[in-house]
Design an enzyme around this catalytic site. Structure first.
Site, short mmCIF file in Angstrom:
data_model
loop_
_atom_site.label_atom_id
_atom_site.label_comp_id
_atom_site.label_asym_id
_atom_site.label_seq_id
_atom_site.Cartn_x
_atom_site.Cartn_y
_atom_site.Cartn_z
N TRP A 33 0.83 -1.21 0.00
CA TRP A 33 0.00 0.00 0.00
C TRP A 33 0.86 1.25 0.00
CZ3 TRP A 33 -4.27 -1.45 -1.87
CH2 TRP A 33 -4.75 -2.73 -1.60
N LYS A 75 -12.33 -2.45 7.03
CA LYS A 75 -11.59 -3.35 7.91
C LYS A 75 -12.05 -3.16 9.36
CE LYS A 75 -7.99 -3.16 4.48
NZ LYS A 75 -7.82 -4.52 3.99
N ASP A 110 -1.98 6.39 6.33
CA ASP A 110 -3.03 5.49 5.86
C ASP A 110 -3.29 4.52 7.00
OD1 ASP A 110 -4.59 3.50 4.78
OD2 ASP A 110 -3.25 3.05 3.11
#
Lengths: 362, 362
Positions: free
Chosen positions: B104, B197, B173
């Site tokens: 990511w 999530k 993030d």
């Protein structure tokens, strides 16, 4: 009407078919026996693949799309498309044609200008407060594309026949009338629609893009702003809005299998809108705001003799189980949004109520 | 475990609290007595205002945010933020620092480079396949911002303490660990998290942005790509993803009122992860893949003695009601994602199962 449910005439998010809501509710703790909610399953699972592939296949059947059209699911609503369309399809040095039929067209044009790209407003109905769809428009033969808003939610107007733009790819924001009536896809380079009016909940935008348009997409755009990122990964470059796509799939299943397809829903939609417009044409009390030849089958906008009466009408309607009849906050008046999921029975009941209201207040 | 539900260790979309799912299910045909589903109410209604305002207020309380932080809801996932962050916060002529701790982070860096903006990868753990969080990093004092990925879902690593970047705004993030443990927001110019999530379903991204960052936003960006468009309209410039925001609100309500807040969930999360890591530390059979000082409380990645045994383990687990234990398709192995909604009981039952599996196959 099922107990405790109202007649919902919201402009969007809007009514969904009750059977779809019931199916979501029933399987909400365990999707297809998985032991997980649809909100808890992986987007990389066979289960979700089946959902998204079914939604794509149903879209292709319902709209009679050839293999040269790609059905994509994006986020950010139609509003994000307003900026992505020129980014992807309007090369430096070229210009695009836009027809301005109201708020949403105006916003689409603004997003071209923000990018310092060139576009021409080839027609506009702003001279009469957007109460009609322009006719006999001269489009530019060398335009990169021609953009229209197929239905104008706020002003209650709709293109009956789409304009002939020759070989120029037509692009339409169909947020408020996709899947509501039959049309020929072939002149279209792209159509797109925020789902929350005719095909699903808020949070997903369907885009249908033709092969040749994808070839225009510049390589150097940010990944999430390139249509090819979506077309090359079946809309799953990153986690898609799974619940919204699942709901779209159920709505399209309802449209295909319960209603019987686009021709059938068009017939019902024409009947529904006809009941309201007939009332306006025979009443001195209720007055439609759109020109007759530009009337929308989806958003029926109307006025009463005074604003006081309008307020009373909306309030009394609410008390009688009819919700969402207030006009858009930018224009006032009244509006009945009667998308696919609004039943003929709901309109019949509304028309009866309106006639009674006229008798008592006219 | 409720009948027909499985123990869900999916990496995202992931398990949601059962009580939240039950509340959604129960009120799905009529939200708060409105006679409409939450998917059918207007985002301009008092009802939805209450939902989004409650979600914002709960976020501010849970994370102890001052009035200088704005809680925003966007679409497009964390992936869209990867490109929006440099667009909004990285002016021409300046450079941003990025720490690369896996897939990511790599994608976030790529989206800066696509825009021909300047960034420096000030540290990376790619030398050992991202199995650790870099330490003693030299950040640039004049960087526009410093970006990290707080938890790495795929490799199972997590920042235990955030790096000291001085006066440079830190951006994180936090898609896979937001609301999972206490932290001090003050060094952060922005944090963001795809909801799917720890806080909700797929289809919405929470962004928390500090006042001074908003002052950097260039005027000439497309409307939907400017953070100020969201901050100035309470995330409702256009129709927001209503259902996803509603679900976030319920999850945060559960976190505050049922669990008892961030400190409490952190205590539970440490206990949960501890059970699995203790097993690895005392077993020759199960082997954790992350360095001990970089272990994630959210995604516990591990290997078995052979790939055959891993396949057998995942299959046998599935048959015994434990789902989602397969490692990310890019790395293989096994992974138990144990976000906030995964109960201590689920982990205890899993650990028992793992011990039995080891006995029978070790």
């Amino acid at each position: 009407m099922t107990e405790n449910r109202i007649y919902n005439f919201n402009a969007g998010p809007a009514a969904l078919p009750l059977s779809v809501l019931e199916e979501i509710q029933e399987s909400f703790l365990s999707f297809k026996g998985s032991g997980m909610s649809i909100t808890e399953i992986s987007h990389r699972s066979k289960q979700f693949d089946d959902v998204i592939n079914d939604a794509v296949a149903r879209t292709k059947r319902l709209l009679n799309l050839g293999d040269n059209y790609h059905v994509l699911f994006l986020q950010g609503g139609a509003s994000l498309q307003f900026c992505m369309i020129p980014m992807n399809f309007l090369p430096e040095g070229q210009s695009a044609d836009y027809v301005n039929t109201g708020t949403w067209s105006t916003k689409a044009i603004k997003e071209v200008e923000i990018q310092n790209k060139k576009c021409e407003t080839v027609a506009s109905s702003d001279d009469r407060d957007y109460c009609y769809i322009p006719k006999n428009i001269s489009f530019n033969k060398d335009a990169a594309y021609a953009h229209i808003t197929s239905n104008n939610t706020i002003k209650g107007t709709q293109w009956d026949q789409f304009p002939n733009v020759g070989d120029v790819p037509l692009i339409a924001d169909m947020s408020s009338d996709i899947m509501s009536k039959k049309f020929d896809i072939s002149p279209f380079g792209m159509i797109y629609a925020g789902a929350q009016k005719n095909i699903g909940p808020a949070g997903v935008c369907m885009a249908i893009v033709r092969d040749d348009m994808l070839k225009r997409v510049p390589e150097d755009l940010p990944s999430m702003l390139k249509y090819t990122t979506y077309s090359s990964k079946n809309s799953m470059y990153n986690t898609p809005p799974c619940f919204a796509i699942y709901t779209i799939d159920l709505v399209l299943k309802w449209l295909e299998e319960t209603v019987g397809g686009i021709e059938k829903i068009e017939e019902i939609n024409r009947k529904k809108a006809g009941l309201l417009y007939n009332l306006f044409d025979t009443s001195e009390f209720f007055r439609g705001t759109a020109d007759k030849d530009s009337r929308s089958l989806m958003n029926v906008t109307f006025r009463l003799p005074s604003e006081d009466l309008e307020q009373k009408f909306i309030k009394t309607a609410q008390e009688n189980g009819f919700g969402g009849l207030k006009g858009h906050r930018s224009v006032g008046g009244c509006r009945a949004s009667i998308y696919n999921a609004t039943s003929l029975e709901a309109i019949e009941t509304l028309v009866d109520f309106m006639k009674t209201f006229e008798k008592e207040n006219g």
